[in-house]
Scaffold this motif. Structure first.
Motif, short mmCIF file in Angstrom:
data_model
loop_
_atom_site.label_atom_id
_atom_site.label_comp_id
_atom_site.label_asym_id
_atom_site.label_seq_id
_atom_site.Cartn_x
_atom_site.Cartn_y
_atom_site.Cartn_z
N GLU A 38 1.52 0.17 -4.68
CA GLU A 38 0.18 0.34 -5.24
C GLU A 38 0.09 1.56 -6.16
O GLU A 38 -0.58 1.52 -7.20
CB GLU A 38 -0.83 0.47 -4.10
CG GLU A 38 -2.27 0.53 -4.56
CD GLU A 38 -3.24 0.54 -3.39
OE1 GLU A 38 -4.45 0.37 -3.62
OE2 GLU A 38 -2.78 0.71 -2.24
N SER A 39 0.76 2.64 -5.81
CA SER A 39 0.66 3.87 -6.59
C SER A 39 1.65 3.94 -7.76
O SER A 39 1.67 4.93 -8.48
CB SER A 39 0.89 5.08 -5.68
OG SER A 39 2.18 5.00 -5.08
N ASP A 78 1.91 1.95 -10.60
CA ASP A 78 1.27 1.74 -11.90
C ASP A 78 -0.16 1.28 -11.64
O ASP A 78 -0.39 0.20 -11.09
CB ASP A 78 2.03 0.69 -12.71
CG ASP A 78 1.58 0.64 -14.16
OD1 ASP A 78 0.53 1.25 -14.48
OD2 ASP A 78 2.27 0.00 -14.98
N THR A 79 -1.11 2.11 -12.03
CA THR A 79 -2.52 1.80 -11.76
C THR A 79 -3.06 0.70 -12.67
O THR A 79 -4.14 0.17 -12.39
CB THR A 79 -3.38 3.07 -11.94
OG1 THR A 79 -3.18 3.59 -13.27
CG2 THR A 79 -2.97 4.12 -10.91
N THR A 80 -2.34 0.35 -13.72
CA THR A 80 -2.82 -0.73 -14.61
C THR A 80 -2.58 -2.11 -14.00
O THR A 80 -3.13 -3.09 -14.49
CB THR A 80 -2.12 -0.65 -15.97
OG1 THR A 80 -0.70 -0.81 -15.78
CG2 THR A 80 -2.39 0.68 -16.63
N TRP A 81 -1.78 -2.17 -12.96
CA TRP A 81 -1.52 -3.44 -12.27
C TRP A 81 -2.34 -3.50 -10.99
O TRP A 81 -2.28 -2.61 -10.15
CB TRP A 81 -0.04 -3.57 -11.93
CG TRP A 81 0.82 -3.94 -13.10
CD1 TRP A 81 1.31 -3.09 -14.05
CD2 TRP A 81 1.27 -5.25 -13.45
NE1 TRP A 81 2.04 -3.79 -14.97
CE2 TRP A 81 2.04 -5.12 -14.63
CE3 TRP A 81 1.10 -6.51 -12.89
CZ2 TRP A 81 2.66 -6.20 -15.25
CZ3 TRP A 81 1.70 -7.59 -13.50
CH2 TRP A 81 2.47 -7.45 -14.67
N THR A 82 -3.10 -4.55 -10.83
CA THR A 82 -3.89 -4.76 -9.63
C THR A 82 -3.10 -5.58 -8.62
O THR A 82 -2.06 -6.15 -8.94
CB THR A 82 -5.21 -5.48 -9.97
OG1 THR A 82 -4.89 -6.76 -10.53
CG2 THR A 82 -6.01 -4.67 -10.98
N ARG A 83 -3.61 -5.66 -7.42
CA ARG A 83 -2.96 -6.46 -6.38
C ARG A 83 -3.00 -7.94 -6.74
O ARG A 83 -2.03 -8.69 -6.51
CB ARG A 83 -3.64 -6.22 -5.03
CG ARG A 83 -3.13 -7.10 -3.89
CD ARG A 83 -1.69 -6.79 -3.55
NE ARG A 83 -1.16 -7.69 -2.54
CZ ARG A 83 -1.23 -7.47 -1.22
NH1 ARG A 83 -1.84 -6.39 -0.75
NH2 ARG A 83 -0.68 -8.31 -0.37
N GLU A 94 0.82 -1.21 0.00
CA GLU A 94 0.00 0.00 0.00
C GLU A 94 0.86 1.26 0.00
O GLU A 94 0.45 2.29 -0.55
CB GLU A 94 -0.91 0.00 1.23
CG GLU A 94 -1.95 -1.12 1.18
CD GLU A 94 -2.76 -1.17 2.47
OE1 GLU A 94 -2.44 -0.36 3.39
OE2 GLU A 94 -3.68 -2.01 2.56
#
Length: 275
Positions: A99-100, A102-107, A95
């Motif tokens: 997380e911040s 690359d927004t194209t990658w999810t957890r 977190e």
């Protein structure tokens, strides 16, 4: 009737004389006698022995031939089974510093990427090949069309972020860190550098290189030969110029007295013929 003994003709070799005798087979040279070699040690006994390898997670028993005098608890080549240790992160680290990025990658997809890196020992060619077909692939949260460069760029970006965060310098830009032998953080970050754009360009250049036609290859070879000839001519001219300058410098260093008096040459005048 006793067969007549065959006599060897005088002054002639046995092989040649046998050609003149009747009912004679062709001579066949026999190899010289070779004594049986004697080794200083006694031959060791080999047995068909079962073994287990610590490189395997199961308890499978395999067999091979081994010397009866050798006893070992683990398979010899298990020591070469080197395992990588991919990066792992906690919920707090994800977190705060991942997380911040690359927004194209999810957890979900990030966890799946790390799982594949650990499963295939960071062999990204294999990871890219099995990325969408592996049984552990999530049914949602994974973006389609990820290339090998995308996977490597994401993993190395995670490694740089975690390295900075765990070193207590998460606000420091990796480009500002000096690369020094005494700076362990700089060394670790240097090992995690990956330029996705340059990697894509490199592969494009290689693809264009392999797609050349025969005429293009021959033209390139001719250009290389011409370039080498031009370089050879330039080196020859430079060498000749240096030799000329050296000769001129040596001539100037010689004193005038050593050259002797000047020699005057007088030419006879031509006589015009009488008319």
């Amino acid at each position: 009737m006793v067969p007549k003994a065959k006599t060897k003709m005088a002054g002639m070799s046995r092989e040649l004389s046998s050609l003149y005798l009747e009912n004679q087979t062709l001579p066949v040279p026999l190899d010289q006698f070779r004594a049986k070699p004697k080794f200083g040690t006694k031959a060791e006994r080999w047995v068909w022995r079962g073994f287990q390898s610590s490189a395997r997670a199961d308890d499978m028993i395999m067999h091979h031939w081994a010397k009866a005098s050798e006893q070992y608890t683990d398979y010899y080549y298990a020591q070469f089974n080197a395992k990588t240790n991919p990066y792992q992160y906690t919920d707090e680290e994800y977190e705060k510093c991942i997380e911040s990025m690359d927004t194209t990658w999810t957890r979900v997809e990030t966890d799946y990427l790390i799982h594949m890196c650990r499963l295939f020992d960071l062999r990204f060619v294999v990871i890219s090949d099995r990325y969408y077909t592996h049984p552990d692939c999530p049914s949602f949260g994974v973006e389609a069309g990820r290339t090998l460069e995308d996977l490597k760029d994401r993993y190395y970006a995670i490694g740089r972020a975690l390295t900075q965060h765990r070193a207590g310098k998460d606000s420091l830009d990796p480009e500002d860190v000096p690369l020094q032998a005494t700076n362990k953080l700089a060394d670790d970050l240097a090992l995690l550098q990956f330029d996705k754009t340059k990697e894509v360009e490199r592969k494009q250049y290689l693809a264009a290189l392999f797609q050349r036609t025969k005429d293009e290859i021959e033209e390139e070879e001719m250009l290389i030969i011409e370039a080498r000839q031009i370089e050879a001519n330039e080196r020859r001219l430079v060498h000749e110029r240096e030799m000329l300058l050296q000769s001129h410098a040596m001539f100037e260093q010689v004193p005038a007295s050593a050259l002797g008096p000047p020699v005057k040459v007088q030419f006879a005048q031509a006589v015009e013929p009488a008319l």
